[in-house]
Write a protein that holds these residues in place. Sequence first.
Motif, PDB file in Angstrom:
ATOM      1  N   LEU A  67     101.246 105.130  26.170  1.00 36.18           N
ATOM      2  CA  LEU A  67     101.138 104.808  24.753  1.00 36.18           C
ATOM      3  C   LEU A  67     100.466 105.955  24.011  1.00 36.18           C
ATOM      4  O   LEU A  67      99.506 106.541  24.506  1.00 36.18           O
ATOM      5  CB  LEU A  67     100.323 103.528  24.570  1.00 36.18           C
ATOM      6  CG  LEU A  67     101.071 102.199  24.752  1.00 36.18           C
ATOM      7  CD1 LEU A  67     102.228 102.111  23.777  1.00 36.18           C
ATOM      8  CD2 LEU A  67     101.553 101.960  26.157  1.00 36.18           C
ATOM      9  N   ILE A  80      92.966  88.580  18.332  1.00 34.84           N
ATOM     10  CA  ILE A  80      93.940  87.944  19.220  1.00 34.84           C
ATOM     11  C   ILE A  80      93.441  87.929  20.664  1.00 34.84           C
ATOM     12  O   ILE A  80      93.700  86.976  21.404  1.00 34.84           O
ATOM     13  CB  ILE A  80      95.337  88.621  19.112  1.00 34.84           C
ATOM     14  CG1 ILE A  80      96.412  87.791  19.824  1.00 34.84           C
ATOM     15  CG2 ILE A  80      95.309  90.032  19.668  1.00 34.84           C
ATOM     16  CD1 ILE A  80      96.786  86.508  19.171  1.00 34.84           C
ATOM     17  N   SER A  87     107.263  97.976  17.583  1.00 34.30           N
ATOM     18  CA  SER A  87     105.830  97.696  17.771  1.00 34.30           C
ATOM     19  C   SER A  87     104.911  98.461  16.824  1.00 34.30           C
ATOM     20  O   SER A  87     103.758  98.082  16.651  1.00 34.30           O
ATOM     21  CB  SER A  87     105.437  98.070  19.204  1.00 34.30           C
ATOM     22  OG  SER A  87     105.550  99.491  19.366  1.00 34.30           O
ATOM     23  N   SER A 136      91.252  96.654  30.373  1.00 35.97           N
ATOM     24  CA  SER A 136      91.082  97.473  29.180  1.00 35.97           C
ATOM     25  C   SER A 136      92.134  97.072  28.154  1.00 35.97           C
ATOM     26  O   SER A 136      93.286  96.815  28.508  1.00 35.97           O
ATOM     27  CB  SER A 136      91.243  98.944  29.555  1.00 35.97           C
ATOM     28  OG  SER A 136      91.276  99.754  28.395  1.00 35.97           O
ATOM     29  N   GLY A 146      89.374  99.853  18.533  1.00 37.97           N
ATOM     30  CA  GLY A 146      90.274  98.806  19.009  1.00 37.97           C
ATOM     31  C   GLY A 146      90.642  97.789  17.940  1.00 37.97           C
ATOM     32  O   GLY A 146      91.292  96.795  18.227  1.00 37.97           O
TER      33      GLY A 146
HETATM   34  C1  WT7 Z   1      97.618  97.776  18.736  1.00 36.67           C
HETATM   35  C2  WT7 Z   1      97.555  96.292  18.542  1.00 36.67           C
HETATM   36  C3  WT7 Z   1      96.097  93.579  21.806  1.00 36.67           C
HETATM   37  C4  WT7 Z   1      94.783  93.097  21.496  1.00 36.67           C
HETATM   38  C5  WT7 Z   1      93.876  94.029  20.782  1.00 36.67           C
HETATM   39  C6  WT7 Z   1      94.469  94.788  19.634  1.00 36.67           C
HETATM   40  C7  WT7 Z   1      96.955  99.273  20.377  1.00 36.67           C
HETATM   41  C8  WT7 Z   1      96.376  97.713  22.270  1.00 36.67           C
HETATM   42  C9  WT7 Z   1      96.586  99.014  24.001  1.00 36.67           C
HETATM   43  C10 WT7 Z   1      96.655  99.674  25.259  1.00 36.67           C
HETATM   44  C11 WT7 Z   1      97.401 101.582  24.137  1.00 36.67           C
HETATM   45  C12 WT7 Z   1      96.929  99.742  22.841  1.00 36.67           C
HETATM   46  C13 WT7 Z   1      98.384  99.549  20.004  1.00 36.67           C
HETATM   47  C14 WT7 Z   1      98.853  98.229  19.432  1.00 36.67           C
HETATM   48  N1  WT7 Z   1      96.778  98.915  21.785  1.00 36.67           N
HETATM   49  N2  WT7 Z   1      96.251  97.761  23.605  1.00 36.67           N
HETATM   50  N3  WT7 Z   1      96.330  99.055  26.406  1.00 36.67           N
HETATM   51  N4  WT7 Z   1      97.077 100.961  25.271  1.00 36.67           N
HETATM   52  N5  WT7 Z   1      97.340 101.029  22.920  1.00 36.67           N
HETATM   53  O1  WT7 Z   1      95.413  94.027  18.938  1.00 36.67           O
HETATM   54  O2  WT7 Z   1      94.826  94.546  16.578  1.00 36.67           O
HETATM   55  O3  WT7 Z   1      97.103  93.677  17.165  1.00 36.67           O
HETATM   56  O4  WT7 Z   1      96.412  95.994  17.788  1.00 36.67           O
HETATM   57  O5  WT7 Z   1      96.543  98.183  19.557  1.00 36.67           O
HETATM   58  O6  WT7 Z   1      98.425 100.534  19.021  1.00 36.67           O
HETATM   59  O7  WT7 Z   1      99.932  98.354  18.538  1.00 36.67           O
HETATM   60  P1  WT7 Z   1      95.952  94.508  17.546  1.00 36.67           P
END
Ligand code: WT7
Length: 652
Positions: A514, A310, A500, A385, A526
Amino acid sequence: MATEQIFIPTKENQSRAWISSMEEYQKMYDASVKDPEKFWDEQAKEFLYWKKPWDTTLEWDFTKPYVSWFKGGLTNASYNCLDRHTQGLHRNKAAIIWESDGGRTKMYTYQSLLTKVCRFANVLKDHGVKKGDVVAIFMPMVPEVVTAMLACARIGAIHTIIFSGFSSQALRDRIQDSNAKCLITVDAGKRGGKVIPLKVMADEAMLETPTIETCFVVTHSRATINMQEGRDFYYHEETRRRDISNECEPEWVEADHPLFILYTSGSTGKPKGVVHSTGGYLLGCAITTKYVFDLHDEDIYFCSADVGWITGHSYIVYGPLCIGGTSLMFEGIPTYPNAGRFWEICEKHAVNQFYTAPTAIRSLMKNGPDEPSKYNLSNLRILGSVGEPINPEAWLWYFHEVGQGRCSVVDTWWQTESGAHMISNLPGCTPMKPGSATLPFFGVQPIILTEEKKEAAVDEDGRLCIKFPWPSMLRRMWGEDSDKRMMDNYFGIFPGYYFSGDGAALDKDGYYWLKGRVDDVINVSGHRMSTAEVEAALNSHAAVAESAVVGYPHEIKGEGIYGYVVLNEGFEPSDDLTQMIVGHVRKDIGPIASPDYIHFVPDLPKTRSGKIMRRIVRKIAAGKIDKEGFGDLSTLVDPDIVDVIIETRPNA
Ligand code: WT7
């Protein structure tokens, strides 16, 4: 390491920012939640071109769930990202700067990208692709992937990108779920000097995807490939055809018309197809790109993500292009040819905003701590980030070594489902606390709930939920049973709220911290991985009787994948078998799902009702082997198994 330090954006960052004071942020935020419809009405007019204005700004009911933004409005994503920028001074501006794995550069202006998109859109139409059809894209970071996405958007086709690091089986599963009728791929990809045979993998997948009528192949690596007569076509031959026009009238679609499907992992083994809208999604991308990255006309912005996720959709393609920005895309990896690659690119292209993931920061901090100082990074203003909570050590290194204490670090919390940033500081005003995503973006109304469904107190851990719709939120799940799956995954857990899947706490200053996923999803570098999906892959190996997969703290990846495996009779634990089982998972899902550990155990700790006691296996994987902290084990069928597992733990 916890840090109480607070960092204030520099005067320079403050003075040039779109939002340059907390008063301004607060005023705009208050307006956005006091009268959301009025706020988003104004933003939708400011950020997007509409062929026909909408009748109702918002209709919603989270208990169904049902959400519709800008109903009655007609728009087109490719028109918003291209045509309108070719009508003025942006015509000759670089839309995309492409940096290859080997260090070559290509540049596409808004006008040249528009022409390419129109030509390919015409090719798609010529091959029978229509509004509402699904087009699967299995491509690495080549410029044609942007053309492919926008060409689909131009004709109202729905793209679904499958990350090029996935296996042919994962590709097959996603094509089957989406019923795609067309596939766009490349002969082979290049990453870190290695060649990845994507067309061979696509061929393997297409043996079992009867819905695919046409496959377009971009020539990128001159790899030898097979082309199936009548089905496979070379992208460059087709787009160069004399009878293909340079112009293609955009298909004006309803605001809620699906722009794309993106598969992501949930608590169940099967990936979920998240469906995003056209109007609301685009608005969310555009407004956050402008304010969170403080993107100005002259800026060069570099997001290191892959378009398969995404982040690539929203912040390489749709956000930056929608506001007429210059987006730099990079084919390679951060450590090839060395750990200075990102900084070299930042110097070479005089990058102003750089956006990456904590896992990359940690890896570069470890493998090339002095690399940033070797490059001229004086153009950098903002460092982003995303992907997981950023640990303060990594934050401070990013801030001091890469940003030279001058850049604002924006920690952006959001998800595949949210489409765009939800919680983040703004680089010209918000005081930064390393490790906190800080404050909600305009229009976002978070709430932290306890398991008793009460609002959590200050500093109390709870579940992060959202109270009110936002334009870029997912609209439904692809396939049958969308409503039920929406309820099961997001809206039924805390009725009336979007959940979420993350744990979080709010501090006394209203800052969000978070705490990672609270469901059976692990965050590896990530990337979201469902433990059930890896278990299903493990269980499909002939030697495996049963398995349990959990995440454990990993220095670079954030979380690593730890698999407990019970073998079938006749199989003995060995290094060879470990290798074979790991290889099997890679083939089934892809390299990102490779378990870091396989721990052979005689049995799993199960309750009398047959459920694996996950908190126990999670603790042991994390090295927390003091049984004092294990809680009540009396419901286990065989409590002794816990000792056996502890004793046989690798490196114990
Ligand atoms: C999950 C979503 C959003 C694009 C990349 C991942 C974690 C994402 C952060 C942040 C803490 C974060 C969460 C979320 N997450 N950004 N800045 N601080 N946690 O997308 O694969 O849909 O994953 O990534 O856990 O639920 P995704």
